[in-house]
Design a protein around this motif. Structure first.
Motif, mmCIF file in Angstrom:
data_model
loop_
_atom_site.group_PDB
_atom_site.id
_atom_site.type_symbol
_atom_site.label_atom_id
_atom_site.label_comp_id
_atom_site.label_asym_id
_atom_site.label_seq_id
_atom_site.Cartn_x
_atom_site.Cartn_y
_atom_site.Cartn_z
ATOM 1 N N PRO A 21 0.810 -1.226 0.000
ATOM 2 C CA PRO A 21 0.000 0.000 0.000
ATOM 3 C C PRO A 21 0.842 1.275 0.000
ATOM 4 N N ALA A 65 -0.634 9.172 -8.403
ATOM 5 C CA ALA A 65 -0.828 8.570 -7.062
ATOM 6 C C ALA A 65 -2.130 9.044 -6.426
ATOM 7 N N PRO A 66 -2.463 10.367 -6.455
ATOM 8 C CA PRO A 66 -3.779 10.789 -5.926
ATOM 9 C C PRO A 66 -4.926 10.172 -6.698
ATOM 10 N N ARG A 69 -5.424 6.636 -5.503
ATOM 11 C CA ARG A 69 -6.072 6.573 -4.187
ATOM 12 C C ARG A 69 -7.545 6.930 -4.265
ATOM 13 N N MET A 70 -7.895 7.829 -5.169
ATOM 14 C CA MET A 70 -9.289 8.287 -5.276
ATOM 15 C C MET A 70 -10.170 7.233 -5.933
ATOM 16 N N GLY A 72 -8.892 4.147 -7.339
ATOM 17 C CA GLY A 72 -8.381 2.794 -7.234
ATOM 18 C C GLY A 72 -7.686 2.280 -8.477
ATOM 19 N N GLU A 97 -5.569 -1.032 -7.511
ATOM 20 C CA GLU A 97 -5.447 -1.425 -6.100
ATOM 21 C C GLU A 97 -6.343 -2.626 -5.820
ATOM 22 N N ARG A 99 -8.242 -4.475 -2.838
ATOM 23 C CA ARG A 99 -8.706 -4.166 -1.483
ATOM 24 C C ARG A 99 -9.434 -5.394 -0.882
ATOM 25 N N ARG A 104 -9.670 -1.978 2.770
ATOM 26 C CA ARG A 104 -8.250 -1.688 2.994
ATOM 27 C C ARG A 104 -7.437 -2.196 1.789
ATOM 28 N N VAL A 105 -6.411 -1.431 1.416
ATOM 29 C CA VAL A 105 -5.560 -1.792 0.276
ATOM 30 C C VAL A 105 -4.673 -2.950 0.689
ATOM 31 N N ILE A 108 -0.866 -3.287 -4.617
ATOM 32 C CA ILE A 108 -1.097 -2.551 -5.885
ATOM 33 C C ILE A 108 -0.483 -3.368 -7.009
#
Length: 457
Positions: A21, A65-66, A69-70, A72, A97, A99, A104-105, A108
């Protein structure tokens, strides 16, 4: 079975990366390691973004990267990886990602496609496009240049054709005019002979009112016939059929001797100036016809200056070169000429009038104030003499008529070195090797004149 899966993972046609993660690589396949030229052990434990070049690192941290995270995942992101020795690997990167049920991740998964060929193709396409645009620009420029050249060629062709039509028109008018004038002159010769015979017979008759009346009628008829003969002589001069008696003439002396007559013709409101270049050659012309031509030009100049002005007659040496005579519609041999330029400060003429000034009977004067034969007679005399005539005029400024008369043969230098001209001019002009020696004549009532040089047009 497990070995097959492992082999499929290691030798896949794309690179596989598993990262925790936090983005640190936990597993990488042999394909990606081979592309980067690094052992897998050196890649494990590094962050994926650390494998990117500087620009890629910045974009990954600020954009991808953002985005991962937003939502996936991200797809088809063009990045450059840096391998052993700084080798650059163009790549297309997909990331997703994984999960657990609670969101939860877990890890990746990153897929890397080698985009070297694609980048090369894109570069080649861009270069091809650039070359195509450059070729298109060159083609447009070439088309514009060709269009401009075609326009120039067409304009030049039309100019030459117009000059040829003008020359052919003048030749046709000259032939027609000469034929009519010749036949009419023969008839006038018979008429004048008959009138002379009548006058001789009247002398034998007894004097009386009837005899005197017949004598007056015969004299009037003879006067009219003589005027008609003068008219036909002018027409014959235009058609170049007038008998000439050419002699070697000093043009400056001829102009000086004619100055008094010209001044009386011009009147007191017009100043007359004569300008002569030093070392002036002699010209082979009929002196009487040259005097008539100058008088005709002076009369035209006087009529163009009703409020007064200045008439300048300049005599100088001139050389017509090949490049100039090629632009002249009528045949003119290149070589040495004596230039007699007659310039006035009169009303001038427009281009439409200039195109017709040498036509017989064409005149801009009122009915009864001009025959329209003055300039046509001058034109015919100059052409029959073997010379060349040009006329320049501007409205409100004045007119210059240039007579290029042939140089007398006995005045030519004998040595080849002396025969070479000191300088050449287009359309005539003063040879700079000559000094400025001038003579001048002014109107009696005019103030003292200062010498002026008439700049060739």
């Amino acid at each position: 079975m497990e070995d097959d899966v492992t082999d499929l993972f290691e030798s896949a046609p794309c690179g596989y990366v598993s990262a925790d993660p936090g983005g640190r690589i936990s597993k990488v396949n042999q394909t990606l390691a081979d592309w980067l030229g690094l052992p897998k052990e050196e890649l494990v434990g590094r962050r994926f973004q650390d494998l990117l070049n500087i620009a890629g690192k910045i974009y990954y941290e600020t954009h991808f990267a953002p985005l991962l995270r937003m939502q996936g995942f991200f797809h088809e992101v063009a990045l450059d990886l840096v391998g052993a020795g700084g080798r650059r690997l163009p790549a297309l990167v997909n990331a997703v990602e994984r999960r657990d049920d609670e969101g939860r991740v877990l890890f990746i998964r990153i897929t890397v496609f080698n985009a070297s060929d694609r980048r090369r193709y894109e570069g080649e396409l861009l270069e091809a496009r650039r070359q195509a645009e450059a070729a298109s620009a060159e083609l447009r420029l070439l088309n514009e240049t060709l269009e401009h050249r075609v326009e120039e060629a067409v304009a030049e062709r039309m100019k030459v054709e117009e000059a040829l039509r003008q020359a052919q028109k003048m030749e046709a008018i000259g032939q027609l005019t000469g034929g009519v004038a010749h036949d009419f002159n023969n008839l006038l010769t018979v008429i004048l002979g008959g009138l002379e015979a009548i006058r001789k017979q009247l002398v034998l008759l007894p004097s009386g009112a009837e005899t005197q009346r017949i004598e007056r009628a015969a004299a009037m008829a003879a006067h009219g016939a003589e005027r008609a003969a003068t008219l036909t002589a002018r027409l014959l001069a235009f058609s170049r059929r007038q008998p000439l008696e050419p002699k070697a003439v000093e043009p400056a002396r001829l102009v000086t001797g004619l100055a008094d007559l010209l001044q009386r013709t011009l009147g007191e409101t017009i100043a007359l100036e004569t300008v002569s270049g030093a070392g002036l050659w002699r010209t082979l012309v009929d002196p009487g016809e040259l005097e008539n031509a100058l008088v005709n030009l002076a009369v035209n100049a006087r009529d163009a200056m009703p409020g007064g002005g200045r008439l300048t007659i300049e005599t100088t040496n001139a050389y017509l070169d090949e490049s100039y005579v090629e632009t002249v519609p009528e045949p003119v041999p290149p070589g040495r000429y004596v230039l007699v330029a007659v310039s006035d400060t009169g009303t001038g003429m427009d281009q439409e009038t200039l195109a017709r000034v040498f036509e017989p009977f064409f005149t801009t004067k009122e009915v009864g104030k001009g025959t329209g034969l003055g300039l046509s007679q001058v034109y015919g005399f100059v052409r029959q003499t073997g010379g060349h005539i040009r006329i320049y005029s501007e409205l409100g400024i004045g007119t210059t008529v240039k007579l290029y008369l042939p140089r007398a043969a006995d005045d030519l230098p004998s040595s080849p070195e002396a025969a070479r001209p000191a300088s050449r001019s287009r359309g005539g002009g003063r040879d700079p090797s000559f000094s400025s020696r001038t003579t001048r004549t002014c109107a009696p009532s005019a103030p003292a004149c200062s010498w002026i040089s008439v700049t060739p047009c």
